[in-house]
Structures are given as structure tokens and as C-alpha cells.
Design an enzyme around this catalytic site. Structure first.
Site, PDB file in Angstrom:
ATOM      1  N   TRP A   1       0.919  -9.856   2.483  1.00 10.66           N
ATOM      2  CA  TRP A   1       1.645  -9.406   1.306  1.00 10.66           C
ATOM      3  C   TRP A   1       2.224 -10.633   0.589  1.00 10.66           C
ATOM      4  CZ3 TRP A   1       7.345  -7.897   1.364  1.00 10.66           C
ATOM      5  CH2 TRP A   1       7.733  -7.279   0.158  1.00 10.66           C
TER       6      TRP A   1
ATOM      7  N   ASP B   1       6.436  -6.475  11.011  1.00 12.89           N
ATOM      8  CA  ASP B   1       6.755  -5.851   9.727  1.00 12.89           C
ATOM      9  C   ASP B   1       6.120  -4.466   9.772  1.00 12.89           C
ATOM     10  OD1 ASP B   1       6.226  -6.706   6.185  1.00 12.89           O
ATOM     11  OD2 ASP B   1       7.208  -5.014   7.165  1.00 12.89           O
TER      12      ASP B   1
ATOM     13  N   LYS C   1       7.562   3.877   1.843  1.00  8.53           N
ATOM     14  CA  LYS C   1       6.335   4.660   1.715  1.00  8.53           C
ATOM     15  C   LYS C   1       6.381   5.924   2.556  1.00  8.53           C
ATOM     16  CE  LYS C   1       4.964   0.364   0.555  1.00  8.53           C
ATOM     17  NZ  LYS C   1       5.961  -0.746   0.591  1.00  8.53           N
TER      18      LYS C   1
END
Lengths: 456, 426
Positions: free
Chosen positions: A185, A266, A302
Site C-alpha cells: 500500500w 497490518d 472495510k
């Protein structure tokens, strides 16, 4: 409760929607290109005495964020067939953002609670939320939790949790290098660099197979200095969608423990990848099960659709509860000068859902529906490309997992697809499956087919 | 961590950790060397208060508003705004710079509804995580773009100001502010410090209701300060955490800022809605930096966003919606203005009551500073030892610098508090 909520929503939804869109968007300021400002004269309202130029007069405009820039471009396009496959936010089959029903219910419970006050949370955040979050990622029966060895703080979604973890490591850990996967990311390197860590990369994605470069990964981690920090995507790797198998995770774990490398997970997609919260946490739990220490950043952006509420958590699994206590106290010193204490609203919603077994179960159902829709989009896209006889092996669309597919398309092909087919995606070939629907899959397949045919 | 001693402690800790790793990798913790951090002095007061079983206990420590029953308050305008938000159809990410609408409204409050500066789009502004977050963004921005600059901070100030600029790696100095003898402003010494600072220095100023002293410059004094800032070309950074809370009138409370704007200063400003809208835990604030023109403002804003992105990506939506709904709806805004005046008036009433009660007990000390000072806090002038006695003998909780949170004073406890203060100061 459901019926009254439903009718209440239906009757004032219009007003709320227009109010909210008005508040959220506003016109976008025209963005000038990167020119130094000093050439321009101050406006009429600038003070008229000498020496009133700004101390920031030489500041250049920062480049547009590549991911968010995709949406900006998409919004400007008037084409009726445009498709936004840029930002990783879930969309329904109708292409609409989604607020989960459990979230609506939880919010109503909160709003209707007259004793609910909005005072400061503790620096570490909502205690109940922290405990529930740790249970969610590590498992309710985790020995680390039972033995009180986990220091958990509420963070500003995944980003904020990673940043607090990074700052803590830079201050208290003896090895200041963090290894992050190539690619990862876009915000990861910035987060850790600003935390005060040195960022290095380990091989991860293999363009030839569009899968995991496992050999390269093991090699690179083997040659990392002892104690180095290693960032691991718990599941649904962003941007590639390529995850290690459980066997591969076990090998990674053994290697890392033998070299004393510190795992920093993560976890931004727990439940979103496979549809199962437990399955998506396996990698993390494997590491905790061996009794070792690790860090884990969680995001509810999310999997609970709470994007803008900025809800997340950072957990540090320690060897003992005494150490965990001291670690928590030091985390506070990182947080206090950054934002004092975290926002209460989103964490309250999460806690409400996680602690209520009915709401929790409902959540797992909604989560699975989102994951299943994405898996179905993968299937449909693969089938559409097969039907068109698009050259190449597209099985990676099925093998990759989570919100994103790393198509393997190059930036020229992407530019072609944008120009000719109004497909908006990042130039690295990443598409957000969540942005697809049964209606738009054929158009995307056409675009990919044309791009592969015309451009190599 | 700034001090050499701190660095050495950390470094030795690191060496110890590395040695521990070398010896017994499987059993040693990476964190065994981690020291327990010192407790936050302000929050520690509330912890101690909560732990006290005494029925007479009074909490005048933390600066959160309480009604006359000592209860926290959710403003009616906030409740209504939240009713409108609940069940909303969109919890998507805000832009990195935050809610455009909230920022527009926040700027009007600080710079004036009809501000030409807003019309000219000269103000770079981003939504921030309340006042702390706004100050931190500015401190990081200052460090990045003016790495040789330092910040002058008033003595005393909110303790976290020091932490913020320290963590941003901006060197700090203090300037004279509070005058213990008068329990007012040490204006002469403050002006000296302003004059003696190198040209173009950065100063942190409390726009109104100084925390912790409650001592604000008069309008005349602000004009002189502004003038001297012009002469020295200093950068004024305003922390405005109590707009509306000082006099009850947000326009009046922004006076210092307006004076500086009239004089042409390119200010920076941190705004918080924690107290004046009671949105403490929602973390809503705004950072603004006045620029020469729109293009510069766009550039500065883009750079502020670059600092926010690796810190939290984009700010939380909920509180921002509450603020923008209230401020953009004329009826809700009127309601808010009433409610904030109500809070300010109650505090002003308690100041009067506390002072009168102590005077009535026959104290031969002067207590006029209680009513001279403004905002949530009163710098009582009590010594740490006197504060300790207040706590141990009377179960009254406040920070050891003698700061009393007037919001914790009620008609129910003001007499008790007055008596206790009188007792320990005789």
C-alpha cells in the site's frame, strides 16, 4: 425496532442524503500545477506594510495522491459507461456505497441512549472496544489475552494504528529497520519513515506468475539483520491480492522466529478476504500461538464499512503482563501529543456490535455477503475474459483474494483503457473488485481484451 | 525525546534489549527495558478523584464543562444534529483535508462571516483532530518547511503544548506571560520577550481564555502585541480552544485574532470544538494558515494533507458532520449560541460566587483575580502544598499548579470549596 427504524429512514432519507452530500463534497478547488508561488503578487486584501510576505511563500504544491487522484479523474469524466476501479471502498451491485445494517442499528442504539455522553475517551481509547478488538484478531481463547499480555490502544483506523506502532518502535526498539513487501500500500513507506524507521523492501509479488515470490521472500527475510521489523499483510494483500498459503505462513513464521525478526501485522481486511473472520486471522494467530511477541494493527474501515469514522486498534503482544502494562503507558506518550485521545463515535459502534451476539452474528452474515459478492465478481470477470478468448493466463483473478486484483496490465495498457473505455484504475494495474458489478464486468472485459490486443 | 539523559536511557535500553535478544531469544521480551511512562498530570487528577470514596469530594481538575448539578452536558443543538445524522447513508472517507463544509463554517467563526480573506480563498485549512491535532499538524508543518525555526510558548501553558512541539522536533522557548504577584498578565516582561526574540520568530498565543491561567490581554494590550509583532515580523500562531466560552460571545472571543488580521498578519490558527460544542470525544477541530493568495493556500493545504496522510489518512467524519450541520442551519446555530452563552454565563456566575464566598469568610488576601480571569480556568495562586491539603483534608481535586476548573464549581459545592480554600490559605 427494525420497522420503526425503517420507516424513519424512508421518510427522511432524502433530506439526509442531500444534507450529507452537501456537507461532504463542496466544490473542488482548482488545483494549480506545481509552480513556485513567489512570482505572484499578493491579493488586494494583503496588508500594505512592508515585509508582509508569507513565511511559507516558497512552498510547492504537493503531488496528487495517486489513488485518490483516480477518483478525481473519474468524477470529471462525463461518459455514461465510466467505471471507477480505483479506491478500495466497497460498492454494492448497484455501485453504491454501503452502510451495514448492523451499523445502522448500533448507531440508533447509541443515539437513543440519553445517558450517552461525548466526553474525552482515555488516551488509549474505549476500553471495551480495545478488549473486543484484541479478541477479534487474536481469538477469544488466545493465551496472550487470557494471560493479560496484550497492550491494545484504539487508533485512527489502520493508518493511525500503524503510525502509533511505528513511533513506539522508533523510540523503544533496538532495531530501527522495517521490511515491507514489494509492492505494498502506497502509504506504508511514508507512515514508517515519518515514524522514524528506515524502510527496506522484501520481495513479494512475482509478475511472472502473478503470485507470490516465495523464494525471494524467504531469501530477503533471511538476510535481514537480526531483530529487524517485518510488516506482514495479515490477509488480502494490498495491492496484489496475493496471500501466502497456510503452509507458507508456517515457514515464514519459523524463519522469522529463528532470526528474531519482529512481526508487525497490518490487518485491514479481516473477514473481507475469505468471508470468515477466523480464517482471515490465521496468520496472526499462528504467530501468537508460538508464544512470541508481535504487533498488529487493525482497521474497521472495510469490514464494518466505517471508513470515515476512522476506527482501528493497535495491539502489542508481549511476553508478560507487566511488560504489556509498561508498553501501554509508553503508547500513551506517543498518542497524547498527536491527537490526545481517539474519536468516540466509530469505536462505540464497533463495541456495540462486537459485544452483542445477535448484532455480531448479523455482522458476520453481512460481511460474508460482501466477500461473496467480490468472489463472484472475480468469477464473472474470469469467465468473461475466457469467453472472449483474451490471450494470457487470467487464473490469478481467481487465485488472488480480497478487494484488489493485480491484473498484470502495464501502465500503457491502463492508460489505453482509461482513454478508450473510461475505466479508472491505478497505473500499477490494480483494480478494486468492489467497484465491479454484473452490469459492468462485460465492459471491463472488453477493455482488458482490447488493451491486451493493441498494446504490449 | 530531547534531553541527552533521555537519549542515553533509551540507548542503554536498546543495548540491553539487544543483549537480551542475544542471550535467550525465546524467553526475553523485546520490551523488558521499557520504563513505565509518567502519568499525565491532568488526567491523573480525575483518576484519583474517581478512586476517592468521600461523599464530599469535588473535582475541579479536568477542563470539561459540567452543569450546575456537576453533570456532563450534551448540548441540545448537538443532539438534534446527531438525530439527523443517525442512519445516514454514507460513512465513506472524507477527503484528506476533511469536511469542506465544516471547514467553511469553522473559518467563518474564526475569521468573520464576511471575511474578505475567506472570499479570496487565501486561507489554507484542513479539518484536524480537535485542538491537539491542529497544533500537531502545524508543528509538523513548521518543522518540515522551516526546519530552522523554533516556537515561543507562553509560561505557563497547557502542558501538552510542550509535548506537541517536542514530538514535532521543533525547538521551543518560553516567553513571560503570567505574573504570580498580581495573578494577572506580566505585560511588560512579555513585551520585552517579544522585542528581544529574533525577527521572524514563531509565537504560540492563546486567542482567549488562556489555559491554565485564565489571564487574557486586554484589547489594548492585544493591539500593542500585534503592533510589536509587525515590527519584529513574528509569526502569530493562535490556539483557540475556547471560542464562545470566554465571554459567551464567539465574535468577542475572536477579537485578538481579528486585531491581528486587521493589522495584516499572516496568522496560523488551531480551532477546537471540544468545549464550545461539548464534542470532546469526537475530536473535531480545524487548522488554518493565512496565505498571500489562493494559489499559495492551495499549495499549503496540499502539504498539510501530506502530513495528515501518514498520520491518520483522513479525519473522522462524525463530529465534522455535527459541527457543519449546526453552524450551517440558522436555527441550530442560534440554539448553539444560546447554549454556549449559557455555559459561559454559568461559569462567570460561579467565579463571582466563589470570590464572594471566600471574601465573606473574612480572608485578608485579594481574590479579585477569580473574577478578573476568564474562561474555564482560574489560576488560584495556591501553592502545591496548599493544593495537597485541599485534596487530603477536603477531598478537592485540582492540578498542583493551583488551576481550578470553574466548570466543576456548582451552587452546591461553591460554599464548601470557598471554605476549604480559605482554610488552607489562612
Amino acid at each position: 425496532m427494525d420497522d420503526t427504524i425503517a420507516s424513519h429512514l424512508a421518510s427522511s432519507a432524502e433530506r439526509r442524503l442531500s444534507t450529507l452530500s452537501h456537507h461532504l463534497t463542496g466544490h473542488s478547488a482548482s488545483m494549480a500545477s506545481e509552480i513556485p508561488i513567489s512570482a505572484l503578487s499578493p491579493s488586494a486584501t494583503a496588508g500594505s506594510y512592508g515585509g508582509v510576505s508569507s513565511v511559507f511563500v516558497n512552498i510547492l504544491q504537493a503531488p496528487e495522491d495517486p489513488i485518490l487522484g483516480v477518483t478525481v479523474a473519474y468524477n470529471k469524466d462525463p461518459s455514461p459507461v465510466k467505471v471507477n476501479l480505483g479506491v478500495g471502498a466497497y460498492r454494492t451491485e448497484e455501485g453504491k456505497p454501503l452502510v451495514l445494517n448492523v451499523v445502522r442499528k448500533a448507531e440508533q442504539l447509541l443515539v437513543n441512549n440519553p445517558s450517552g455522553v461525548k466526553e474525552y475517551l482515555p488516551i488509549t481509547g474505549l476500553a471495551e472496544f480495545n478488549k473486543l478488538s484484541a479478541k477479534l484478531i487474536f481469538g477469544a481463547e488466545s493465551p496472550a489475552i487470557r494471560e493479560n499480555r496484550v497492550a491494545t490502544v484504539q487508533g485512527l483506523s489502520g493508518t493511525g494504528s500503524l503510525r502509533v506502532g511505528g513511533e513506539f518502535l522508533a523510540r523503544h526498539y533496538f532495531e530501527r529497520t522495517i521490511y515491507i513487501p514489494q509492492p505494498t500500500w502506497g502509504n506504508h513507506p511514508k507512515i514508517f519513515t515519518l515514524s522514524g524507521l528506515a524502510v527496506k523492501y522484501y520481495r513479494y509479488y512475482d509478475p511472472a506468475t502473478r503470485g507470490l515470490n516465495f523464494h525471494g521472500l524467504l531469501e530477503d527475510l533471511s538476510s535481514a539483520p537480526p531483530g529487524a521489523i517485518v510488516l506482514l499483510h495479515a490477509c488480502a494483500h494490498n495491492p496484489t491480492g496475493v496471500d501466502p498459503t497456510l503452509e507458507q505462513w508456517e515457514q515464514i513464521r519459523q524463519l522469522m522466529r529463528s532470526k528474531g525478526l519482529l512481526p508487525f501485522f497490518d490487518s485491514a481486511y479481516q473477514g473481507f478476504a475469505s468471508g470468515s473472520l477466523d480464517a482471515d486471522a490465521q496468520s496472526v494467530r499462528m504467530f501468537v500461538a508460538d508464544g512470541g511477541e508481535c504487533l498488529a494493527a487493525q482497521s474497521y474501515a472495510k469490514n464494518m464499512g466505517l471508513y470515515g469514522e476512522r476506527v482501528g486498534a493497535l495491539s502489542i503482544v508481549c511476553k508478560s503482563s507487566d511488560v504489556a502494562g509498561r508498553v501501554e503507558s509508553q503508547l500513551k506518550l506517543v498518542i497524547r501529543p498527536m491527537y490526545s485521545n481517539p474519536p468516540i463515535h466509530g469505536a462505540s459502534i464497533v463495541a456495540t456490535i462486537l459485544k452483542n451476539s445477535e448484532l455480531y452474528n448479523e455482522w458476520t452474515v453481512e460481511l460474508k455477503m460482501m466477500a461473496d459478492r467480490i468472489i463472484s465478481m472475480r468469477r464473472q470477470l474470469f469467465d468473461a475474459l475466457s469467453k472472449r478468448g483474451t490471450p494470457g493466463d487470467w487464473s490469478h483473478i481467481l487465485k488472488q483474494i480480497g478487494m484488489f486484483t493485480f491484473t498484470g496490465l502495464n501502465s500503457d495498457q491502463v492508460a489505453f483503457m482509461t482513454k478508450e473505455f473510461h475505466i479508472y484504475m491505478t497505473s500499477d494495474g490494480r483494480i478494486s473488485m468492489a467497484g465491479l458489478s454484473s452490469r459492468t464486468v462485460p465492459h471491463l472485459a472488453d477493455a482488458i481484451h482490447a488493451a491486451v490486443a493493441r498494446i504490449n | 525525546m530531547a534531553s541527552p539523559m533521555c537519549r542515553e536511557i533509551v540507548a542503554s535500553g536498546r543495548r540491553a534489549a539487544a543483549a537480551a535478544w542475544g542471550r535467550t531469544m525465546s524467553t526475553a521480551s523485546w520490551w523488558s527495558h521499557v520504563e513505565p511512562a509518567a502519568k499525565d498530570p491532568i488526567l491523573g487528577v480525575t483518576e484519583a478523584f474517581l478512586a476517592d470514596p468521600s461523599p464530599d469530594k469535588v473535582n475541579v481538575g479536568v477542563g470539561a464543562y459540567r452543569d450546575d448539578n456537576g453533570k456532563p452536558v450534551v448540548l441540545n443543538c448537538v443532539r438534534e444534529a446527531e438525530r439527523r445524522i443517525a442512519g445516514n447513508l454514507n460513512m465513506e472517507y472524507l477527503p484528506m483535508g476533511g469536511s469542506i463544509k465544516m471547514i467553511e463554517e469553522a473559518l467563518k467563526l474564526a475569521y468573520g462571516d464576511d471575511s474578505e480573506l475567506i472570499k479570496d480563498k487565501r486561507i489554507a485549512s484542513v479539518q484536524a483532530l480537535s485542538g491537539t491535532g491542529a497544533c500537531r499538524l502545524f508543528a509538523d508543518f513548521q518543522r518540515r518547511f522551516l526546519p530552522d525555526s523554533q516556537i515561543y510558548i507562553p509560561l505557563p501553558t497547557w502542558a501538552n503544548h510542550h509535548n506537541i512541539w517536542r514530538d514535532a522536533h521543533v525547538p521551543q522557548r518560553t516567553f513571560h506571560y503570567y505574573h504570580p504577584e498580581t495573578k494577572g498578565l506580566d505585560f511588560a516582561a512579555m513585551m520585552d520577550d517579544i522585542k528581544n526574540a529574533p525577527n521572524g520568530s514563531f509565537f504560540l498565543l492563546h486567542a482567549c481564555a488562556h489555559n491554565p491561567t485564565g489571564v487574557d490581554p486586554t484589547e489594548e494590550q492585544w493591539r500593542e502585541i500585534s503592533y510589536q509583532f509587525k515590527v519584529k515580523n513574528h509569526f502569530p500562531f493562535f490556539d483557540m480552544a475556547y471560542q464562545g466560552f470566554a465571554t459567551g460571545d464567539p465574535e468577542r472571543d475572536a477579537k485578538a485574532i481579528r486585531i491581528f488580521l486587521e493589522d495584516g498578519h499572516m496568522i496560523g490558527c488551531a480551532q477546537s470544538f471540544a468545549k464550545n460544542m461539548g464534542l470532546y470525544g469526537q475530536r473535531v477541530g480545524c487548522l488554518s494558515i493565512l496565505c498571500e493568495n489562493e494559489i499559495q493556500a492551495v499549495a499549503v493545504k496540499s502539504q498539510l494533507q501530506q502530513i495528515a496522510r501518514p498520520m491518520y489518512s483522513n479525519p473522522p467524519i462524525h463530529g465534522a458532520l455535527v459541527v457543519s450541520i449546526i453552524l450551517s442551519d440558522p436555527q441550530l446555530k442560534s440554539l448553539w449560541l444560546e447554549e454556549v452563552k449559557g455555559m459561559a454565563d454559568r461559569i462567570i456566575g460561579m467565579r463571582t460566587a466563589l470570590r464572594e464566598n471566600i471574601e465573606k469568610l473574612g480572608s485578608n488576601m485579594s481574590w479579585e483575580h477569580i473574577t478578573n480571569q476568564i474562561g474555564m480556568f482560574c489560576y488560584s495562586g495556591l501553592t502545591p502544598e496548599q493544593v495537597d491539603r485541599l485534596t487530603s483534608d477536603f477531598h478537592i481535586y485540582l492540578t498542583r499548579n493551583g488551576r481550578i476548573s470553574m466548570a466543576g464549581v456548582t451552587t452546591g459545592n461553591v460554599g464548601y470549596l470557598a471554605n476549604a480554600i480559605h482554610q488552607v490559605t489562612q
